[in-house]
Scaffold this active site. Sequence first.
Site, PDB file in Angstrom:
ATOM      1  N   ARG A  39      15.298  17.837  32.341  1.00 60.87           N
ATOM      2  CA  ARG A  39      14.949  19.160  31.820  1.00 60.87           C
ATOM      3  C   ARG A  39      15.420  20.269  32.766  1.00 60.87           C
ATOM      4  O   ARG A  39      15.928  21.298  32.332  1.00 60.87           O
ATOM      5  CB  ARG A  39      13.431  19.274  31.586  1.00 60.87           C
ATOM      6  CG  ARG A  39      12.877  18.265  30.592  1.00 60.87           C
ATOM      7  CD  ARG A  39      13.525  18.436  29.224  1.00 60.87           C
ATOM      8  NE  ARG A  39      13.272  17.303  28.354  1.00 60.87           N
ATOM      9  CZ  ARG A  39      12.404  17.283  27.354  1.00 60.87           C
ATOM     10  NH1 ARG A  39      11.697  18.351  27.076  1.00 60.87           N
ATOM     11  NH2 ARG A  39      12.254  16.209  26.616  1.00 60.87           N
ATOM     12  N   ASP A 150      -0.048  28.808  22.066  1.00 62.43           N
ATOM     13  CA  ASP A 150       0.752  27.804  22.777  1.00 62.43           C
ATOM     14  C   ASP A 150       1.527  28.493  23.892  1.00 62.43           C
ATOM     15  O   ASP A 150       1.743  29.708  23.856  1.00 62.43           O
ATOM     16  CB  ASP A 150       1.723  27.091  21.823  1.00 62.43           C
ATOM     17  CG  ASP A 150       2.126  25.721  22.350  1.00 62.43           C
ATOM     18  OD1 ASP A 150       1.551  24.712  21.903  1.00 62.43           O
ATOM     19  OD2 ASP A 150       3.014  25.652  23.229  1.00 62.43           O
TER      20      ASP A 150
HETATM   21  C1  LIG Z   1       1.580  17.333  21.834  1.00 60.68           C
HETATM   22  S1  LIG Z   1       1.416  19.011  21.395  1.00 60.68           S
HETATM   23  C2  LIG Z   1      -0.090  18.962  20.451  1.00 60.68           C
HETATM   24  C3  LIG Z   1      -0.013  19.766  19.188  1.00 60.68           C
HETATM   25  C4  LIG Z   1      -1.255  19.686  18.303  1.00 60.68           C
HETATM   26  N1  LIG Z   1      -2.411  20.176  18.998  1.00 60.68           N
HETATM   27  C5  LIG Z   1      -1.479  18.279  17.817  1.00 60.68           C
HETATM   28  O1  LIG Z   1      -2.369  17.593  18.299  1.00 60.68           O
HETATM   29  O2  LIG Z   1      -0.745  17.840  16.928  1.00 60.68           O
HETATM   30  C6  LIG Z   1       0.877  19.758  22.935  1.00 60.68           C
HETATM   31  C7  LIG Z   1       1.100  21.262  22.982  1.00 60.68           C
HETATM   32  O3  LIG Z   1       0.366  21.803  24.080  1.00 60.68           O
HETATM   33  C8  LIG Z   1       1.110  22.879  24.606  1.00 60.68           C
HETATM   34  N2  LIG Z   1       0.677  23.174  25.980  1.00 60.68           N
HETATM   35  C9  LIG Z   1       0.851  22.419  27.085  1.00 60.68           C
HETATM   36  N3  LIG Z   1       0.361  23.050  28.166  1.00 60.68           N
HETATM   37  C10 LIG Z   1      -0.142  24.230  27.726  1.00 60.68           C
HETATM   38  C11 LIG Z   1      -0.779  25.324  28.376  1.00 60.68           C
HETATM   39  N4  LIG Z   1      -1.005  25.342  29.690  1.00 60.68           N
HETATM   40  N5  LIG Z   1      -1.159  26.368  27.622  1.00 60.68           N
HETATM   41  C12 LIG Z   1      -0.942  26.374  26.279  1.00 60.68           C
HETATM   42  N6  LIG Z   1      -0.340  25.369  25.613  1.00 60.68           N
HETATM   43  C13 LIG Z   1       0.056  24.305  26.333  1.00 60.68           C
HETATM   44  C14 LIG Z   1       2.548  22.398  24.525  1.00 60.68           C
HETATM   45  O4  LIG Z   1       3.476  23.458  24.552  1.00 60.68           O
HETATM   46  C15 LIG Z   1       2.548  21.627  23.203  1.00 60.68           C
HETATM   47  O5  LIG Z   1       3.039  22.414  22.157  1.00 60.68           O
END
Ligand SMILES: C[S@@+](CC[C@H](N)C(=O)[O-])C[C@H]1O[C@@H](n2cnc3c(N)ncnc32)[C@H](O)[C@@H]1O
Length: 281
Positions: A39, A150
């Site tokens: 990345r 997000d």
């Molecule tokens: C695997 S996805 C989960 C999406 C949804 N909640 C689901 O369960 O289907 C995790 C998300 O958390 C977000 N994320 C990770 N760290 C974060 C942070 N510190 N603040 C806000 N969002 C975050 C990522 O960008 C990602 O889009």
Amino acid sequence: MGYVSDVMTPDEFKLFRDLIHNECGIFLKEEKRDFLKMRVEKRLKTLSIGSYFNYYRYVKDERNRRELSSLLDSITINETYFFRNTPQFEILRERVIPELIERKRKAGDYNLMAWSAGCATGEEPYSIAIEILEAIPDISRWNVQIIASDISWRCIETGQKGVYSGEKLKDVPPEYLAKYFIYSDESYQVSDNVKRLVIFDFHNLKHENGLTEVDVVFCRNVMIYFDIEEQKRIVARFQKVLNTDGYLFLGHAESLQGIANGDFRFLYLNKGTAYQKVNPA
Ligand SMILES: C[S@@+](CC[C@H](N)C(=O)[O-])C[C@H]1O[C@@H](n2cnc3c(N)ncnc32)[C@H](O)[C@@H]1O
């Protein structure tokens, strides 16, 4: 651009790991070194920077906050789909929303707020919106807000568009598909009455976002990437923003065990799990 080493040294890995952890709570374990390297390498190429360390210095510079955002965005895992973990949506539809609206009606309070924290590309908050539309017959009387936040700009933009490929809708019941989606050009557009309920917000869970009086929090498959201290901090924040008797939904591999003893009651219904904030003693 100069030569980029094939190897990210252990020290370089630690620099990026700690930076990412401090900035957004995601903790990359040692086995994620190749993932991180790939990345970061992409970012180096985009910016024509020749070494990991020079990129590190660049991204640490306060003037380059946008690049920090891009780096954080690039290491997030955004896997999601509509009605992921359907038993939880059954709990939402059959237990949580009816209970909340009955209680609120009695109090003459027609506000309902949900927060999808870590909403990725929006499938989760839109699924919540659909269940709310299904469960509240007199929806026009209600002020419903679903905050979808997000840390990824890419995700927020996709969510705002509300257009999805068929694979994201594999768990959408056929009657919902007909009612809440418009099929066009081999993709599905979320209908306006659903979109209207969802407000997208770029927000890093490391920081406050000023929300209060939230009835339902969904934070699923997000905390799994955080270390235990960060999980505790985030759950404490959810505890604070939730109304008493409000609900918290976590991912199937996440739990409050050892994180928030006593603040929440565990619910298990038809294979679905949720937590309810308990009354202060
Ligand atoms: C695997 S996805 C989960 C999406 C949804 N909640 C689901 O369960 O289907 C995790 C998300 O958390 C977000 N994320 C990770 N760290 C974060 C942070 N510190 N603040 C806000 N969002 C975050 C990522 O960008 C990602 O889009």
